[in-house]
Write a protein that holds these residues in place. Structure first.
Motif, PDB file in Angstrom:
ATOM      1  N   LYS A   1      24.467  42.816  45.718  1.00  0.00           N
ATOM      2  CA  LYS A   1      25.315  44.000  45.535  1.00  0.00           C
ATOM      3  C   LYS A   1      24.485  45.227  45.144  1.00  0.00           C
ATOM      4  O   LYS A   1      24.613  46.297  45.755  1.00  0.00           O
ATOM      5  CB  LYS A   1      26.385  43.732  44.456  1.00  0.00           C
ATOM      6  CG  LYS A   1      27.318  42.574  44.787  1.00  0.00           C
ATOM      7  CD  LYS A   1      28.374  42.352  43.711  1.00  0.00           C
ATOM      8  CE  LYS A   1      27.823  41.961  42.361  1.00  0.00           C
ATOM      9  NZ  LYS A   1      27.123  40.646  42.370  1.00  0.00           N
ATOM     10  N   SER A   2      23.647  45.057  44.126  1.00  0.00           N
ATOM     11  CA  SER A   2      22.848  46.206  43.672  1.00  0.00           C
ATOM     12  C   SER A   2      21.866  46.647  44.758  1.00  0.00           C
ATOM     13  O   SER A   2      21.597  47.839  44.912  1.00  0.00           O
ATOM     14  CB  SER A   2      22.080  45.857  42.393  1.00  0.00           C
ATOM     15  OG  SER A   2      22.975  45.615  41.335  1.00  0.00           O
ATOM     16  N   THR A   3      21.354  45.672  45.492  1.00  0.00           N
ATOM     17  CA  THR A   3      20.427  46.006  46.584  1.00  0.00           C
ATOM     18  C   THR A   3      21.137  46.842  47.648  1.00  0.00           C
ATOM     19  O   THR A   3      20.595  47.853  48.124  1.00  0.00           O
ATOM     20  CB  THR A   3      19.862  44.713  47.200  1.00  0.00           C
ATOM     21  OG1 THR A   3      19.192  43.969  46.171  1.00  0.00           O
ATOM     22  CG2 THR A   3      18.890  45.022  48.324  1.00  0.00           C
TER      23      THR A   3
ATOM     24  N   ALA B   1      28.912  53.111  42.448  1.00  0.00           N
ATOM     25  CA  ALA B   1      29.082  52.611  41.088  1.00  0.00           C
ATOM     26  C   ALA B   1      28.684  51.136  41.040  1.00  0.00           C
ATOM     27  O   ALA B   1      29.183  50.323  41.818  1.00  0.00           O
ATOM     28  CB  ALA B   1      30.538  52.781  40.633  1.00  0.00           C
ATOM     29  N   ASP B   2      27.767  50.797  40.140  1.00  0.00           N
ATOM     30  CA  ASP B   2      27.265  49.429  40.051  1.00  0.00           C
ATOM     31  C   ASP B   2      27.831  48.747  38.811  1.00  0.00           C
ATOM     32  O   ASP B   2      27.363  48.974  37.703  1.00  0.00           O
ATOM     33  CB  ASP B   2      25.729  49.420  40.025  1.00  0.00           C
ATOM     34  CG  ASP B   2      25.175  48.032  40.357  1.00  0.00           C
ATOM     35  OD1 ASP B   2      25.985  47.081  40.444  1.00  0.00           O
ATOM     36  OD2 ASP B   2      23.949  47.911  40.538  1.00  0.00           O
ATOM     37  N   GLU B   3      28.832  47.924  39.012  1.00  0.00           N
ATOM     38  CA  GLU B   3      29.511  47.205  37.932  1.00  0.00           C
ATOM     39  C   GLU B   3      29.795  48.112  36.732  1.00  0.00           C
ATOM     40  O   GLU B   3      29.376  47.824  35.608  1.00  0.00           O
ATOM     41  CB  GLU B   3      28.673  45.994  37.510  1.00  0.00           C
ATOM     42  CG  GLU B   3      28.376  45.083  38.710  1.00  0.00           C
ATOM     43  CD  GLU B   3      28.020  43.667  38.317  1.00  0.00           C
ATOM     44  OE1 GLU B   3      28.610  43.178  37.342  1.00  0.00           O
ATOM     45  OE2 GLU B   3      27.190  43.057  38.996  1.00  0.00           O
ATOM     46  N   PRO B   4      30.526  49.200  36.955  1.00  0.00           N
ATOM     47  CA  PRO B   4      30.712  50.187  35.881  1.00  0.00           C
ATOM     48  C   PRO B   4      31.546  49.672  34.723  1.00  0.00           C
ATOM     49  O   PRO B   4      31.533  50.280  33.658  1.00  0.00           O
ATOM     50  CB  PRO B   4      31.424  51.351  36.588  1.00  0.00           C
ATOM     51  CG  PRO B   4      32.133  50.720  37.727  1.00  0.00           C
ATOM     52  CD  PRO B   4      31.248  49.582  38.179  1.00  0.00           C
TER      53      PRO B   4
HETATM   54 MG   LIG Z   1      23.726  43.930  40.410  1.00  0.00          MG
END
Ligand SMILES: [Mg+2]
Ligand SMILES: Nc1ncnc2c1ncn2[C@@H]1O[C@H](COP(=O)(O)OP(=O)(O)O)[C@@H](O)[C@H]1O
Length: 229
Positions: free
Chosen positions: A48-50, A170-173
């Motif tokens: 996901k972050s990638t 937004a990364d796991e906000p």
């Molecule tokens: Mg991540």
């Protein structure tokens, strides 16, 4: 003829990311429409972050193509990617990622000041942005004087404070927030994005967060690992 029409706010075409021998993102194709609010789900380590890094221009695809707001991210120069990030993208991370020395309005106004807006005007705009996320009057507090949910709303105000920001990543906000704070933060984020007509791609583990989005794209670890012989 006007400006070229942007069909998709973002699109991945068979984009794949390897870090050495680790496949961080399996081959992925995905179109995000302008104005769409998309949830990105999948277990920890599924990429996901990638994927968000590809969209933000901070991660390079090993193969495939990535286009964001009409820019071919793979062939753009680092300066062009940085310019797009500064001008058109809003980034929100798990812990808000605010500068601890600056108060809330300075955190929100900083990008505008760096963009050449006069300090007084940037701080006035920051106050408006803070009010729009329900933090009226809290602008002079530093991050340590705010709750986790309030810090995340400052981060949202920062992401959407610049009028030019039209693509929010937004990364796991809500990952570090309790249920009620998480719901409030997501409601604020999604409402701000929709009011602006911006596009949102948000990684989350939380099905309730995903349920307020228009669509969910799921990354699956099942295919991750060394290629079989
Ligand atoms: Mg991540
Ligand atoms: N810079 C990196 N160097 C090496 N491996 C990485 C790097 N970034 C991510 N990875 C690996 O790639 C996979 C996907 O990571 P990530 O995108 O952070 O997943 P998620 O955000 O879904 O938890 C994980 O196995 C992770 O360890």
């Amino acid at each position: 003829m006007g400006l070229p029409e942007v069909t998709f706010a973002a699109s991945l075409r068979e984009a794949e990311v390897w870090f050495g021998a680790t496949r961080a993102l399996p081959r992925t194709s995905l179109d995000v429409s302008p104005g769409e609010v998309l949830a990105l789900m999948g277990p920890s380590g599924s990429g996901k972050s990638t994927l968000l890094g590809l969209l933000a221009g901070t991660v390079q695809a090993s193969s495939g193509a990535v286009e964001v707001l009409g820019m071919d991210v793979g062939s753009a120069s680092p300066a062009e990617r940085a310019e797009q990030r500064r001008r058109a993208l809003g980034l929100v991370f798990q812990d808000g990622d605010l500068l601890p020395e600056l108060n809330a309005r300075e955190n929100v106004g900083l990008l505008m000041i760096l963009d050449g807006v006069r300090r007084a005007q940037a701080l006035a705009e920051a106050d408006n942005a803070l009010a729009s996320v329900g933090l009226e009057g809290l602008g002079r507090r530093t991050p340590s004087e705010l709750s986790g949910g309030e810090r995340q709303r400052v981060a949202i105000a920062r992401a959407l404070g610049r009028p030019s920001a039209r693509f929010v990543i937004a990364d796991e906000p809500t990952a570090s927030l309790d249920r009620q704070r998480a719901d409030e933060v997501v409601e604020t984020l999604v409402a701000s994005v929709r009011r602006r007509g911006a596009t949102l791609v948000m990684a989350t583990h939380d099905p309730e967060v995903a349920s307020v989005c228009d669509r969910t794209h799921i990354l699956d670890t099942a295919v991750i690992g060394q290629p079989t012989a």
